[in-house]
Design a protein around this motif. Structure first.
Motif, PDB file in Angstrom:
ATOM      1  N   PHE A 171       0.831  -1.203   0.000  1.00  0.00           N
ATOM      2  CA  PHE A 171       0.000   0.000   0.000  1.00  0.00           C
ATOM      3  C   PHE A 171       0.868   1.256   0.000  1.00  0.00           C
ATOM      4  O   PHE A 171       0.610   2.207  -0.749  1.00  0.00           O
ATOM      5  CB  PHE A 171      -0.921   0.004   1.222  1.00  0.00           C
ATOM      6  CG  PHE A 171      -1.576   1.334   1.467  1.00  0.00           C
ATOM      7  CD1 PHE A 171      -2.659   1.747   0.700  1.00  0.00           C
ATOM      8  CD2 PHE A 171      -1.089   2.192   2.451  1.00  0.00           C
ATOM      9  CE1 PHE A 171      -3.250   2.988   0.913  1.00  0.00           C
ATOM     10  CE2 PHE A 171      -1.673   3.424   2.668  1.00  0.00           C
ATOM     11  CZ  PHE A 171      -2.757   3.822   1.901  1.00  0.00           C
ATOM     12  N   ARG A 172       1.909   1.262   0.845  1.00  0.00           N
ATOM     13  CA  ARG A 172       2.784   2.432   0.925  1.00  0.00           C
ATOM     14  C   ARG A 172       3.492   2.677  -0.411  1.00  0.00           C
ATOM     15  O   ARG A 172       3.636   3.824  -0.844  1.00  0.00           O
ATOM     16  CB  ARG A 172       3.815   2.246   2.041  1.00  0.00           C
ATOM     17  CG  ARG A 172       3.232   2.394   3.433  1.00  0.00           C
ATOM     18  CD  ARG A 172       4.289   2.195   4.504  1.00  0.00           C
ATOM     19  NE  ARG A 172       3.713   2.300   5.825  1.00  0.00           N
ATOM     20  CZ  ARG A 172       3.522   3.434   6.480  1.00  0.00           C
ATOM     21  NH1 ARG A 172       3.862   4.591   5.912  1.00  0.00           N
ATOM     22  NH2 ARG A 172       2.988   3.447   7.686  1.00  0.00           N
ATOM     23  N   CYS A 183      -4.576   9.992   2.574  1.00  0.00           N
ATOM     24  CA  CYS A 183      -4.409  10.208   4.013  1.00  0.00           C
ATOM     25  C   CYS A 183      -5.234   9.167   4.770  1.00  0.00           C
ATOM     26  O   CYS A 183      -6.352   8.839   4.371  1.00  0.00           O
ATOM     27  CB  CYS A 183      -4.860  11.622   4.378  1.00  0.00           C
ATOM     28  SG  CYS A 183      -4.733  11.999   6.135  1.00  0.00           S
ATOM     29  N   ILE A 184      -4.675   8.636   5.863  1.00  0.00           N
ATOM     30  CA  ILE A 184      -5.385   7.679   6.711  1.00  0.00           C
ATOM     31  C   ILE A 184      -5.543   8.289   8.097  1.00  0.00           C
ATOM     32  O   ILE A 184      -4.557   8.662   8.742  1.00  0.00           O
ATOM     33  CB  ILE A 184      -4.628   6.343   6.813  1.00  0.00           C
ATOM     34  CG1 ILE A 184      -4.530   5.677   5.439  1.00  0.00           C
ATOM     35  CG2 ILE A 184      -5.325   5.405   7.803  1.00  0.00           C
ATOM     36  CD1 ILE A 184      -3.726   4.397   5.435  1.00  0.00           C
ATOM     37  N   ILE A 185      -6.803   8.399   8.545  1.00  0.00           N
ATOM     38  CA  ILE A 185      -7.095   8.931   9.880  1.00  0.00           C
ATOM     39  C   ILE A 185      -7.726   7.819  10.711  1.00  0.00           C
ATOM     40  O   ILE A 185      -8.702   7.193  10.290  1.00  0.00           O
ATOM     41  CB  ILE A 185      -8.054  10.134   9.805  1.00  0.00           C
ATOM     42  CG1 ILE A 185      -7.427  11.249   8.965  1.00  0.00           C
ATOM     43  CG2 ILE A 185      -8.392  10.640  11.207  1.00  0.00           C
ATOM     44  CD1 ILE A 185      -8.349  12.424   8.729  1.00  0.00           C
ATOM     45  N   ILE A 190      -3.927  11.341  12.523  1.00  0.00           N
ATOM     46  CA  ILE A 190      -3.429  11.069  11.179  1.00  0.00           C
ATOM     47  C   ILE A 190      -2.341  10.009  11.278  1.00  0.00           C
ATOM     48  O   ILE A 190      -1.268  10.246  11.833  1.00  0.00           O
ATOM     49  CB  ILE A 190      -2.870  12.352  10.527  1.00  0.00           C
ATOM     50  CG1 ILE A 190      -3.977  13.401  10.403  1.00  0.00           C
ATOM     51  CG2 ILE A 190      -2.270  12.037   9.163  1.00  0.00           C
ATOM     52  CD1 ILE A 190      -3.490  14.745   9.919  1.00  0.00           C
ATOM     53  N   LYS A 191      -2.629   8.831  10.771  1.00  0.00           N
ATOM     54  CA  LYS A 191      -1.688   7.720  10.840  1.00  0.00           C
ATOM     55  C   LYS A 191      -0.748   7.692   9.635  1.00  0.00           C
ATOM     56  O   LYS A 191       0.380   7.219   9.732  1.00  0.00           O
ATOM     57  CB  LYS A 191      -2.447   6.391  10.926  1.00  0.00           C
ATOM     58  CG  LYS A 191      -3.324   6.248  12.166  1.00  0.00           C
ATOM     59  CD  LYS A 191      -2.492   6.226  13.432  1.00  0.00           C
ATOM     60  CE  LYS A 191      -3.361   5.980  14.658  1.00  0.00           C
ATOM     61  NZ  LYS A 191      -2.562   5.952  15.911  1.00  0.00           N
ATOM     62  N   TYR A 192      -1.263   8.194   8.513  1.00  0.00           N
ATOM     63  CA  TYR A 192      -0.424   8.165   7.309  1.00  0.00           C
ATOM     64  C   TYR A 192      -0.914   9.205   6.307  1.00  0.00           C
ATOM     65  O   TYR A 192      -2.117   9.456   6.185  1.00  0.00           O
ATOM     66  CB  TYR A 192      -0.466   6.783   6.651  1.00  0.00           C
ATOM     67  CG  TYR A 192       0.191   6.756   5.290  1.00  0.00           C
ATOM     68  CD1 TYR A 192       1.567   6.659   5.166  1.00  0.00           C
ATOM     69  CD2 TYR A 192      -0.576   6.870   4.125  1.00  0.00           C
ATOM     70  CE1 TYR A 192       2.176   6.669   3.919  1.00  0.00           C
ATOM     71  CE2 TYR A 192       0.025   6.877   2.873  1.00  0.00           C
ATOM     72  CZ  TYR A 192       1.401   6.777   2.780  1.00  0.00           C
ATOM     73  OH  TYR A 192       2.001   6.799   1.554  1.00  0.00           O
ATOM     74  N   LEU A 193       0.035   9.825   5.615  1.00  0.00           N
ATOM     75  CA  LEU A 193      -0.298  10.626   4.439  1.00  0.00           C
ATOM     76  C   LEU A 193       0.896  10.597   3.501  1.00  0.00           C
ATOM     77  O   LEU A 193       2.046  10.518   3.949  1.00  0.00           O
ATOM     78  CB  LEU A 193      -0.667  12.059   4.813  1.00  0.00           C
ATOM     79  CG  LEU A 193       0.432  13.023   5.265  1.00  0.00           C
ATOM     80  CD1 LEU A 193      -0.029  14.450   5.055  1.00  0.00           C
ATOM     81  CD2 LEU A 193       0.760  12.804   6.727  1.00  0.00           C
ATOM     82  N   LYS A 209       1.172  15.318  10.637  1.00  0.00           N
ATOM     83  CA  LYS A 209       0.848  14.177  11.503  1.00  0.00           C
ATOM     84  C   LYS A 209       0.580  14.599  12.943  1.00  0.00           C
ATOM     85  O   LYS A 209      -0.096  13.884  13.686  1.00  0.00           O
ATOM     86  CB  LYS A 209       1.990  13.150  11.472  1.00  0.00           C
ATOM     87  CG  LYS A 209       2.019  12.297  10.216  1.00  0.00           C
ATOM     88  CD  LYS A 209       3.105  11.239  10.317  1.00  0.00           C
ATOM     89  CE  LYS A 209       3.081  10.318   9.110  1.00  0.00           C
ATOM     90  NZ  LYS A 209       4.125   9.271   9.206  1.00  0.00           N
ATOM     91  N   ARG A 210       1.101  15.771  13.327  1.00  0.00           N
ATOM     92  CA  ARG A 210       0.895  16.247  14.701  1.00  0.00           C
ATOM     93  C   ARG A 210      -0.381  17.070  14.846  1.00  0.00           C
ATOM     94  O   ARG A 210      -0.726  17.493  15.944  1.00  0.00           O
ATOM     95  CB  ARG A 210       2.102  17.081  15.145  1.00  0.00           C
ATOM     96  CG  ARG A 210       3.386  16.277  15.326  1.00  0.00           C
ATOM     97  CD  ARG A 210       4.429  17.078  16.088  1.00  0.00           C
ATOM     98  NE  ARG A 210       4.844  18.262  15.353  1.00  0.00           N
ATOM     99  CZ  ARG A 210       5.874  18.303  14.497  1.00  0.00           C
ATOM    100  NH1 ARG A 210       6.598  17.210  14.293  1.00  0.00           N
ATOM    101  NH2 ARG A 210       6.190  19.421  13.865  1.00  0.00           N
ATOM    102  N   TRP A 211      -1.079  17.304  13.758  1.00  0.00           N
ATOM    103  CA  TRP A 211      -2.293  18.114  13.815  1.00  0.00           C
ATOM    104  C   TRP A 211      -3.375  17.436  14.651  1.00  0.00           C
ATOM    105  O   TRP A 211      -3.519  16.213  14.662  1.00  0.00           O
ATOM    106  CB  TRP A 211      -2.852  18.343  12.410  1.00  0.00           C
ATOM    107  CG  TRP A 211      -2.071  19.347  11.605  1.00  0.00           C
ATOM    108  CD1 TRP A 211      -0.978  20.043  11.991  1.00  0.00           C
ATOM    109  CD2 TRP A 211      -2.354  19.729  10.261  1.00  0.00           C
ATOM    110  NE1 TRP A 211      -0.542  20.855  10.983  1.00  0.00           N
ATOM    111  CE2 TRP A 211      -1.368  20.688   9.899  1.00  0.00           C
ATOM    112  CE3 TRP A 211      -3.323  19.377   9.329  1.00  0.00           C
ATOM    113  CZ2 TRP A 211      -1.340  21.289   8.644  1.00  0.00           C
ATOM    114  CZ3 TRP A 211      -3.296  19.974   8.078  1.00  0.00           C
ATOM    115  CH2 TRP A 211      -2.307  20.925   7.744  1.00  0.00           C
TER     116      TRP A 211
END
Length: 216
Positions: A171-172, A183-185, A190-193, A209-211
């Motif tokens: 997937f990556r 983006c994965i939330i 946020i786990k991945y973008l 990711k820190r948002w």
């Protein structure tokens, strides 16, 4: 008066040998009772071991298997004759895990506790499976005489984890090559973008990711 005289006959007998024998008999009787209790305890342990769904094993100081429950024969494909002929614990360990197994056995025989470990084990037919092994030293008269442990088959779990990891890596790879922002939330985090999504927002990936949810 001689007619009124009475004779007193005292007969002495050395009974020290009898006393020694009685003491020995008592000690023997106590020993037999102790052994009987141990045998009863051992029988209960073996009976309970036969009811467990996991493999139970015991090895001596030479790493020879001295006991396994019935499920062990089904799991590994060995027979009781194989066990009586002398089966080493190292014969059921894959070379991949042999070094770690040897290290932990040395620690156990020194009286050190070890955490459960994942090993790759080998059946008689050569097929392999991953297992979680819990082990403890066997003590007799405060001396370590061997190791007792359990073997739990975790092969399906390990294979599922590998498949999941491979799927995530695929997937990556696809996501990083995509021209779309991905983006994965999860749990409001946020786990991945991918880089494309970061460019859309105009911020570095680590900062996005820190948002917090509201910031996103």
């Amino acid at each position: 008066d001689k007619k009124n005289q009475q004779k007193l006959i005292i007969r002495l007998r050395d009974i020290s040998k009898i006393k020694e024998l009685e003491i020995k008999l008592e000690e023997t009787e106590n020993y037999i009772k102790k052994i009987s209790k141990l045998e009863d305890s051992e029988k209960k342990y073996r009976d309970n071991a036969e009811l467990l769904p996991d493999v139970i094993f015991e090895i001596d100081l030479n790493l020879t298997l001295t006991y396994v429950n019935s499920i062990a024969f089904d799991k590994f494909g060995y027979t009781k004759e194989d066990l009586r002929a002398g089966l080493k614990i190292t014969q059921i360990v894959d070379p991949e895990s042999l070094e770690e197994v040897s290290k932990n056995i040395k620690l156990l025989l020194k009286g050190r506790d070890t955490l459960p470990h994942k090993y790759l084990l080998v059946k008689k037919d050569g097929s392999k499976f991953y297992a979680m092994v819990h082990s403890k030293p066997i003590l007799k008269n405060e001396q370590i005489i061997g190791i007792r442990g359990t073997i739990t088959d975790i092969n399906n779990l390990v294979l599922a984890e590998k498949e999941l990891k491979e799927s995530e890596e695929k997937f990556r790879t696809i996501a990083e090559q995509s021209l779309m922002g991905i983006c994965i939330i999860q749990d409001f985090e946020i786990k991945y973008l991918n880089h494309q999504m970061a460019e859309i927002y105009g911020y570095p990936i680590d900062e996005v990711k820190r948002w917090k949810p509201k910031e996103f």
